[in-house]
Design an enzyme around this catalytic site. Structure first.
Site, PDB file in Angstrom:
ATOM      1  N   HIS A 160     -62.971 -58.338  -8.805  1.00 43.75           N
ATOM      2  CA  HIS A 160     -62.162 -59.532  -8.637  1.00 43.75           C
ATOM      3  C   HIS A 160     -63.380 -60.435  -8.369  1.00 43.75           C
ATOM      4  CE1 HIS A 160     -58.613 -56.919  -7.742  1.00 43.75           C
ATOM      5  NE2 HIS A 160     -58.108 -58.093  -8.204  1.00 43.75           N
ATOM      6  N   LYS A 164     -62.222 -63.607  -3.306  1.00 40.45           N
ATOM      7  CA  LYS A 164     -61.300 -62.585  -2.905  1.00 40.45           C
ATOM      8  C   LYS A 164     -61.669 -62.330  -1.530  1.00 40.45           C
ATOM      9  CE  LYS A 164     -58.349 -58.900  -3.828  1.00 40.45           C
ATOM     10  NZ  LYS A 164     -57.110 -59.547  -3.539  1.00 40.45           N
ATOM     11  N   THR A 171     -53.919 -54.064  -5.592  1.00 41.18           N
ATOM     12  CA  THR A 171     -53.589 -53.326  -6.693  1.00 41.18           C
ATOM     13  C   THR A 171     -54.201 -51.801  -6.389  1.00 41.18           C
ATOM     14  OG1 THR A 171     -53.606 -55.319  -7.988  1.00 41.18           O
ATOM     15  CG2 THR A 171     -53.670 -53.304  -9.298  1.00 41.18           C
TER      16      THR A 171
END
Ligand SMILES: NC(=O)C1=CN([C@@H]2O[C@H](COP(=O)(O)OP(=O)(O)OC[C@H]3O[C@@H](n4cnc5c(N)ncnc54)[C@H](OP(=O)(O)O)[C@@H]3O)[C@@H](O)[C@H]2O)C=CC1
Ligand SMILES: O=C(O)C1=N[C@H](C(=O)O)C[C@H](O)C1
Length: 272
Positions: A160, A164, A171
């Site tokens: 990501h 983040k 997920t």
């Protein structure tokens, strides 16, 4: 089923997902933006939500008074932080409305609070609201069931953007839960979240996680099933945040006529 457009509140309206949700609501049938909320003291409070989202003015000023908005609305779309989502779940229960929670990094205690709020609100929560990832979860469960733990190792890799704050991603954990379900094991007991130094050889049956962060990557996930002499990789790439926003709006519309409860995207998509 109501014929009126569903009135939605976006909390965390100025965030990456908040802005995407405002644009998505604007583009979708059957819903309308009723209010947009940011935290007290945010520089975005008082600004036009459409301007902040890049749509141009839409006549809705961002507010820091969530309850006032919730009691007049039908649903809340919430991609904020764990502490904020817990607070919003109390308010959505008070207002007895739909609360779609995409926030990740939540603790077991937070999940209990969401479940309790589901006695009065209709809560839909998922670590990933996209159709593709939820299908990937179903495929992961099937693959993990078919490929036995003695011969096949499962590793989950995610990448990501550099902003983040939680790891592994919601997920990755969703996919880990799917793999654990396929193997009929408890993920908490089997997961290896970090490796560093002289770790020793891999323990059969564990489910490993690896986290990468950098740049503007929206979301990359792979489930690697590694056997002797062969490897199966199931993967998903997100190239636009609108996949999560469309999923969240779909979840709100689905939950509109449901009983209070704590639901997942698998329920919404008919994949449970
Ligand atoms: N389930 C899914 O499909 C997806 C989940 N996510 C998750 O959604 C969450 C948000 O991601 P992202 O949009 O990238 O993050 P951002 O940091 O860009 O946005 C979060 C927003 O929420 C605001 N906020 C925080 N606390 C409050 C509060 N108490 N009241 C009102 N607003 C508040 C923040 O304001 P401030 O900056 O002032 O703190 C910020 O504007 C993360 O947990 C992420 O993992 C993301 C994409 C998809
Ligand atoms: O923080 C993000 O950006 C994302 N968060 C979710 C996660 O933690 O899995 C979903 C998506 O991958 C983007």
């Amino acid at each position: 089923m109501s014929g009126e457009d569903m009135k939605l509140v976006v909390v965390g309206a100025a965030g990456r997902m908040g802005q995407t949700l405002i644009r998505t609501i604007h583009a979708m049938q059957g819903v309308r933006l009723f209010a947009a909320v940011e935290r007290a003291g945010s520089p975005f409070v008082g600004r036009d939500a459409g301007d902040v989202a890049g749509l141009g003015p839409i006549g809705i000023a961002i507010t820091d008074q969530p309850l006032e908005a919730f009691v007049e609305a039908e649903g809340v779309l919430d991609f904020t932080s764990p502490a904020a989502s817990v607070e919003f779940s109390v308010l959505s229960a008070q207002a007895r409305i739909v609360h779609v929670i995409g926030t990740t990094g939540c603790s077991a205690a937070d999940e209990e609070r969401f479940s309790a709020a589901g006695r009065h609100a209709r809560i839909v929560k998922s670590g990933n609201m996209s159709l593709g990832v939820n299908l990937l979860g179903v495929l992961t469960e099937q693959a993990a069931r078919a490929l036995g733990a003695a011969d096949w190792d499962i590793e989950i890799l995610e990448m990501h953007h550099k902003h983040k704050v939680d790891a592994p991603s919601g997920t990755a954990l969703l996919l880990g839960q799917a793999a654990a379900k396929g193997r009929a094991v408890d993920l908490d007991a089997q997961s290896v979240r970090v490796r560093d130094g002289h770790t020793g050889a891999r323990t059969a049956g564990t489910i490993g996680f690896a986290t990468l962060r950098g740049g503007s990557v929206i979301g990359e996930h792979s489930v690697i099933l590694a056997g002797e002499g062969e490897q199966v990789t199931l993967s998903h790439s997100a190239t636009d945040r609108s996949i999560f926003a469309r999923g969240a709006v779909t979840a709100a519309l689905w939950a509109r006529d449901r009983k209070p409860g704590f639901y997942s995207m698998l329920d919404v998509l008919g994949l449970s």
